[in-house]
Scaffold this active site. Structure first.
Site, PDB file in Angstrom:
ATOM      1  N   HIS A  22       0.839  -1.202   0.000  1.00  0.00           N
ATOM      2  CA  HIS A  22       0.000   0.000   0.000  1.00  0.00           C
ATOM      3  C   HIS A  22       0.875   1.253   0.000  1.00  0.00           C
ATOM      4  O   HIS A  22       1.782   1.381   0.807  1.00  0.00           O
ATOM      5  CB  HIS A  22      -0.905  -0.009   1.240  1.00  0.00           C
ATOM      6  CG  HIS A  22      -1.772   1.196   1.333  1.00  0.00           C
ATOM      7  ND1 HIS A  22      -2.039   1.805   2.528  1.00  0.00           N
ATOM      8  CD2 HIS A  22      -2.437   1.894   0.396  1.00  0.00           C
ATOM      9  CE1 HIS A  22      -2.832   2.839   2.317  1.00  0.00           C
ATOM     10  NE2 HIS A  22      -3.085   2.897   1.024  1.00  0.00           N
ATOM     11  N   ASP A  69      -4.750   3.999  -4.749  1.00  0.00           N
ATOM     12  CA  ASP A  69      -4.723   4.438  -3.354  1.00  0.00           C
ATOM     13  C   ASP A  69      -5.748   5.550  -3.117  1.00  0.00           C
ATOM     14  O   ASP A  69      -5.655   6.622  -3.705  1.00  0.00           O
ATOM     15  CB  ASP A  69      -3.319   4.936  -3.016  1.00  0.00           C
ATOM     16  CG  ASP A  69      -3.076   5.126  -1.543  1.00  0.00           C
ATOM     17  OD1 ASP A  69      -4.055   5.155  -0.762  1.00  0.00           O
ATOM     18  OD2 ASP A  69      -1.903   5.247  -1.164  1.00  0.00           O
ATOM     19  N   TYR A 118      10.407  12.985 -13.013  1.00  0.00           N
ATOM     20  CA  TYR A 118      11.577  12.099 -13.013  1.00  0.00           C
ATOM     21  C   TYR A 118      11.998  11.767 -11.587  1.00  0.00           C
ATOM     22  O   TYR A 118      12.341  10.623 -11.288  1.00  0.00           O
ATOM     23  CB  TYR A 118      12.758  12.738 -13.753  1.00  0.00           C
ATOM     24  CG  TYR A 118      12.593  12.867 -15.251  1.00  0.00           C
ATOM     25  CD1 TYR A 118      11.889  11.927 -15.995  1.00  0.00           C
ATOM     26  CD2 TYR A 118      13.159  13.927 -15.930  1.00  0.00           C
ATOM     27  CE1 TYR A 118      11.753  12.047 -17.369  1.00  0.00           C
ATOM     28  CE2 TYR A 118      13.030  14.058 -17.310  1.00  0.00           C
ATOM     29  CZ  TYR A 118      12.325  13.115 -18.016  1.00  0.00           C
ATOM     30  OH  TYR A 118      12.200  13.232 -19.371  1.00  0.00           O
TER      31      TYR A 118
END
Length: 151
Positions: A22, A69, A118
């Protein structure tokens, strides 16, 4: 082949998705993304591939088994177009539609500046490269949970 498992989800990708916990994040990227270099800096440490398909198709396969999530506002992230922060190119619109279908509701796809993207990618659990040739076909997803008793 496995029943109800999207055939694009090869053994390596399934292993990584299952190993994630998670809040762990994964990157799904286009062919121009520095995938191998960034993948070497992730938790998994090596590049995963879902070749010869669009970003949207790869996202569809991944989200067929990966819950997003619900505890964070940026569980689905897109790389912003340089100089055009609010532009959402067709590749990102397609992925947005896939996310909404997978979640059964409108789900925000949050824009992140290219260099910040990035940096987030380097902190991800893993990177999955696709065959997407269009620019800005790069996304980060945060793994959610499946409640006890849910299917």
């Amino acid at each position: 082949m496995l029943k109800t498992i999207d055939p694009l989800l090869n053994a390596d990708v399934l292993y990584a998705l299952r190993a994630m916990g998670h809040g762990d994040r994964l990157v799904i990227c286009d062919t121009n993304f520095p995938a191998d270099a960034i993948a070497r800096q992730t938790v998994f440490g090596e590049l995963l591939r879902i070749d010869n398909v669009s970003a949207a198709r790869a996202v569809q396969a991944v989200l067929s088994v990966l819950p997003l999530d619900t505890f964070v506002d940026d569980a689905a992230v897109r790389m912003e177009v340089v100089g055009e922060l609010h532009e959402v190119p067709p590749v990102q619109q397609e992925v947005q539609a896939v996310i909404d279908r997978a979640e059964g509701k409108s789900w925000p796809l949050v824009g992140v500046e290219r260099h910040a993207f990035y940096e987030k990618a380097k902190a991800a659990y893993c990177v999955i490269a696709t065959g997407e040739h269009r620019f800005y076909g790069c996304f980060i997803f945060s793994k959610g949970v499946i409640a006890p008793g849910a299917s």
